[in-house]
Design a protein around this motif. Structure first.
Motif, mmCIF file in Angstrom:
data_model
loop_
_atom_site.group_PDB
_atom_site.id
_atom_site.type_symbol
_atom_site.label_atom_id
_atom_site.label_comp_id
_atom_site.label_asym_id
_atom_site.label_seq_id
_atom_site.Cartn_x
_atom_site.Cartn_y
_atom_site.Cartn_z
ATOM 1 N N ARG A 182 0.137 -11.249 -40.209
ATOM 2 C CA ARG A 182 0.744 -11.705 -38.950
ATOM 3 C C ARG A 182 -0.056 -12.815 -38.288
ATOM 4 N NH1 ARG A 182 4.714 -8.062 -36.526
ATOM 5 N NH2 ARG A 182 4.263 -9.128 -34.582
ATOM 6 N N ASN A 183 -1.225 -13.116 -38.815
ATOM 7 C CA ASN A 183 -2.058 -14.188 -38.274
ATOM 8 C C ASN A 183 -2.256 -15.305 -39.293
ATOM 9 O OD1 ASN A 183 -2.760 -12.968 -35.658
ATOM 10 N ND2 ASN A 183 -3.622 -11.386 -36.975
ATOM 11 N N ALA A 241 0.787 -15.607 -35.239
ATOM 12 C CA ALA A 241 -0.251 -14.897 -34.495
ATOM 13 C C ALA A 241 0.317 -13.606 -33.912
ATOM 14 C CB ALA A 241 -0.793 -15.776 -33.368
ATOM 15 N N THR A 242 -0.470 -12.573 -33.987
ATOM 16 C CA THR A 242 -0.109 -11.315 -33.356
ATOM 17 C C THR A 242 -0.113 -11.527 -31.840
ATOM 18 O OG1 THR A 242 -1.130 -10.096 -35.171
ATOM 19 C CG2 THR A 242 -0.794 -8.885 -33.116
ATOM 20 N N GLY A 257 -3.609 -9.152 -30.440
ATOM 21 C CA GLY A 257 -3.831 -10.416 -31.122
ATOM 22 C C GLY A 257 -4.247 -11.535 -30.175
ATOM 23 N N LYS A 258 -4.415 -12.720 -30.738
ATOM 24 C CA LYS A 258 -4.771 -13.891 -29.934
ATOM 25 C C LYS A 258 -3.557 -14.517 -29.250
ATOM 26 C CE LYS A 258 -8.816 -15.222 -32.622
ATOM 27 N NZ LYS A 258 -9.439 -16.289 -33.417
ATOM 28 N N ASN A 261 5.391 -15.394 -33.771
ATOM 29 C CA ASN A 261 5.371 -14.087 -34.410
ATOM 30 C C ASN A 261 6.739 -13.827 -35.032
ATOM 31 O OD1 ASN A 261 7.024 -12.419 -32.474
ATOM 32 N ND2 ASN A 261 5.404 -13.072 -31.076
#
Length: 171
Positions: free
Chosen positions: A48-49, A65-66, A72-73, A78
């Motif tokens: 996911r990242n 990105a999460t 996440g960041k 997503n």
């Protein structure tokens, strides 16, 4: 405006390998007799990242990105955003087509389709991981017959209602 909702159902498909026996699905689903288009995408990196790429007519590459809310960041797209965008676009096209077929093209020309895709834990304690819920809201068209016809026609709605064939292969 009236919201239209799609209901997700668990898909009981097995993993298909060239050397293994295909496992039957737990339910009937919509099967394709042919295809008129296909999209190819690849995910790589840190899940996911990582990075997702789509090749073909209009190549696209996105950083994933999460979301911050789940640790996440949040500095990229997503999967839920991409799913919601695809669903909204497909439903709008279906809405406009169904309005035109009903000789009411004008009622959907300026319509908008909004989707909310929710990621959460399934109510069933035996299902591990996450599930999705989708809320679809139509703005600018309040003809229930056209909206229902669009929901029946939209490929995303059909996939969620009837399931989609999924084959998982190894390279």
């Amino acid at each position: 405006m009236r919201p239209t909702q799609a209901v997700f159902r668990a898909i009981g498909a097995g993993i298909h390998h060239a050397r293994s026996v295909n496992m039957p699905d737990a339910r009937n689903m919509l099967a394709l007799k042919d295809h008129v288009y296909f999209a190819k995408a690849t995910a790589e990196g840190s899940g996911r990242n990582g990075i997702v790429k789509s090749v073909g007519d209009s190549p696209l590459e996105l950083k994933m990105a999460t979301p911050k809310i789940i640790g996440g960041k949040g500095d990229g797209c997503n999967p839920e955003q991409l799913f919601g965008m695809g669903y909204a676009s497909c439903f709008l096209g279906s809405l406009q087509l169904m309005a035109a077929r009903a000789n009411k093209k004008h009622i959907a020309e300026n319509a908008k389709v909004h989707t909310n895709v929710f990621l959460g834990h399934p109510e069933d304690p035996n299902i591990e991981g996450f599930g999705l819920r989708v809320d679809v809201t139509i703005e600018g068209c309040d003809d229930d017959e056209v909206i229902n016809a669009a929901h029946e026609f939209c490929a995303y709605s059909r996939a969620l209602r009837y399931g989609a064939q999924v084959t998982i292969n190894k390279m």
